[in-house]
Design an enzyme around this catalytic site. Structure first.
Site, mmCIF file in Angstrom:
data_model
loop_
_atom_site.group_PDB
_atom_site.id
_atom_site.type_symbol
_atom_site.label_atom_id
_atom_site.label_comp_id
_atom_site.label_asym_id
_atom_site.label_seq_id
_atom_site.Cartn_x
_atom_site.Cartn_y
_atom_site.Cartn_z
ATOM 1 N N GLU A 165 44.320 45.655 37.157
ATOM 2 C CA GLU A 165 43.087 46.342 36.749
ATOM 3 C C GLU A 165 42.670 47.395 37.770
ATOM 4 O OE1 GLU A 165 39.532 43.979 36.072
ATOM 5 O OE2 GLU A 165 38.482 45.759 35.357
ATOM 6 N N ASP B 11 44.638 40.618 36.319
ATOM 7 C CA ASP B 11 43.213 40.898 36.535
ATOM 8 C C ASP B 11 42.795 40.054 37.736
ATOM 9 O OD1 ASP B 11 40.538 41.393 36.543
ATOM 10 O OD2 ASP B 11 40.312 41.267 34.366
ATOM 11 N N ILE C 258 39.951 39.663 39.378
ATOM 12 C CA ILE C 258 38.717 38.912 39.070
ATOM 13 C C ILE C 258 38.291 39.353 37.675
ATOM 14 C CG2 ILE C 258 36.329 38.358 39.694
ATOM 15 C CD1 ILE C 258 38.033 37.686 42.067
ATOM 16 N N ASP C 259 38.381 38.460 36.714
ATOM 17 C CA ASP C 259 37.843 38.772 35.383
ATOM 18 C C ASP C 259 36.489 38.084 35.269
ATOM 19 O OD1 ASP C 259 38.130 39.960 32.712
ATOM 20 O OD2 ASP C 259 37.882 37.878 32.094
ATOM 21 N N THR D 176 33.817 40.020 36.602
ATOM 22 C CA THR D 176 33.289 40.488 37.900
ATOM 23 C C THR D 176 31.767 40.528 37.899
ATOM 24 O OG1 THR D 176 35.282 41.817 38.184
ATOM 25 C CG2 THR D 176 33.461 42.326 39.639
ATOM 26 N N ASP E 87 42.875 41.798 30.741
ATOM 27 C CA ASP E 87 41.904 40.759 30.377
ATOM 28 C C ASP E 87 42.519 39.695 29.463
ATOM 29 O OD1 ASP E 87 39.609 41.970 31.679
ATOM 30 O OD2 ASP E 87 39.621 43.466 30.082
#
Ligand code: IPD
Length: 271
Positions: free
Chosen positions: A77, A91, A93-94, A96, A217
């Site tokens: 990402e 990703d 940190i999905d 965030t 994601d």
């Protein structure tokens, strides 16, 4: 490398290697999460949050994957990247916006695709001590225990999560919400697409949909959900990897209702 050239043993090696990496990455992310003064929050755009943890976790995963599997491509990402026949989609940190506010509903998501077919999915939610895993054809687990979708068939008992971003006009999003409530669904949103899909896989909700979402994601979540028995749409069709697509994943008995509500068609056995 092509699918024909990638053996089950090579996939297994990747699966277990990445489980180890995700465990290290989880400790790193949790350390940031527990020290809110270390987050260095900035905005990439309206409602588009960034913390220093996003970059640090992605850099760590990229560096380790590049050493372990130098012929695989990597897309992340934060750092971008180009797809190839064998590609990791990360990703760091999905969720965030949750992470930045101290809400525990966030995760690290890593998917591996061969010839655009999702083969491995690992999603760790360290603040909730949950790790979801799947390999295509081998079932899905959470913390080592097999998981499956709820199997619900009645939309008036269904929880439907609808993801939201500023990438889609508000009117389109609101129309889906209106159709969902009118059909009798209970609509919700919790801020992490990857975990929203896991929650369908484990039966905590019946569907996750979003009118546009990016590949990082969903790349891991869609393997996990499909292996847990969900119907999913053909997200990786066309330019899904590079530009994103709509996503729908749901318990199969609600696929028809969800197609009417969201306009997205899902199937049980996509690939
Ligand atoms: C977002 C989350 C959100 C979804 C958005 C994504 P991020 O990712 O998954 O739930 O609705 O489409 O962009 O920014 O938290 O990695």
């Amino acid at each position: 490398m092509t699918l024909a050239a990638m053996t089950s043993a090579e996939l297994e090696l990747r699966h277990y290697a990445v489980l180890g990496l995700v465990s290290e990455a989880s400790r790193m992310a949790l350390d940031y999460f527990n020290r809110s003064d270390s987050l260095g929050i900035t905005m990439k755009g309206a409602q588009d949050w960034l913390t220093v943890a996003d970059g640090a976790v992605e850099d760590f995963l990229r560096q380790r994957l590049a050493v372990l599997f130098p012929s695989d491509a990597i897309i992340g990402e934060e750092g971008g990247g180009e797809a190839s026949d064998a590609v990791w989609i990360i990703d760091p940190i999905d969720g965030t916006s949750n992470f930045a506010r101290g809400d525990r509903n966030w995760c690290i998501s890593i998917g591996f695709l061969v010839n655009r077919v999702p083969e491995i999915g690992i999603i760790a939610a360290p603040a909730m001590e949950e790790v979801y895993c799947a390999r295509r054809g081998q079932g899905a687990t959470m913390n080592g225990r097999p998981i499956k979708v709820s199997g619900a068939t009645d939309i008036t008992r269904a929880y439907v999560e609808l993801g939201w971003s500023t990438r889609v006009p508000a009117a389109n999003y609101l129309a889906v919400i209106e159709r969902g409530y009118t059909a009798g669904a209970s609509m919700k949103r919790s801020g992490s697409g990857a975990l929203g899909i896991c929650h369908v896989a484990i039966g905590r909700s019946e569907a996750y949909a979003e009118l546009h979402i990016n590949a990082w994601d969903v790349a891991a979540g869609l393997v996990i959900a499909r292996e847990a028995g969900a119907a999913v749409n053909d997200f990786f069709a066309g330019e899904g990897i590079a530009k994103g697509n709509p996503v729908l994943c749901c318990t199969p008995g609600l696929a028809k209702d969800l197609a009417t509500i969201t306009g997205i068609v899902s199937q049980r056995d996509m690939r």
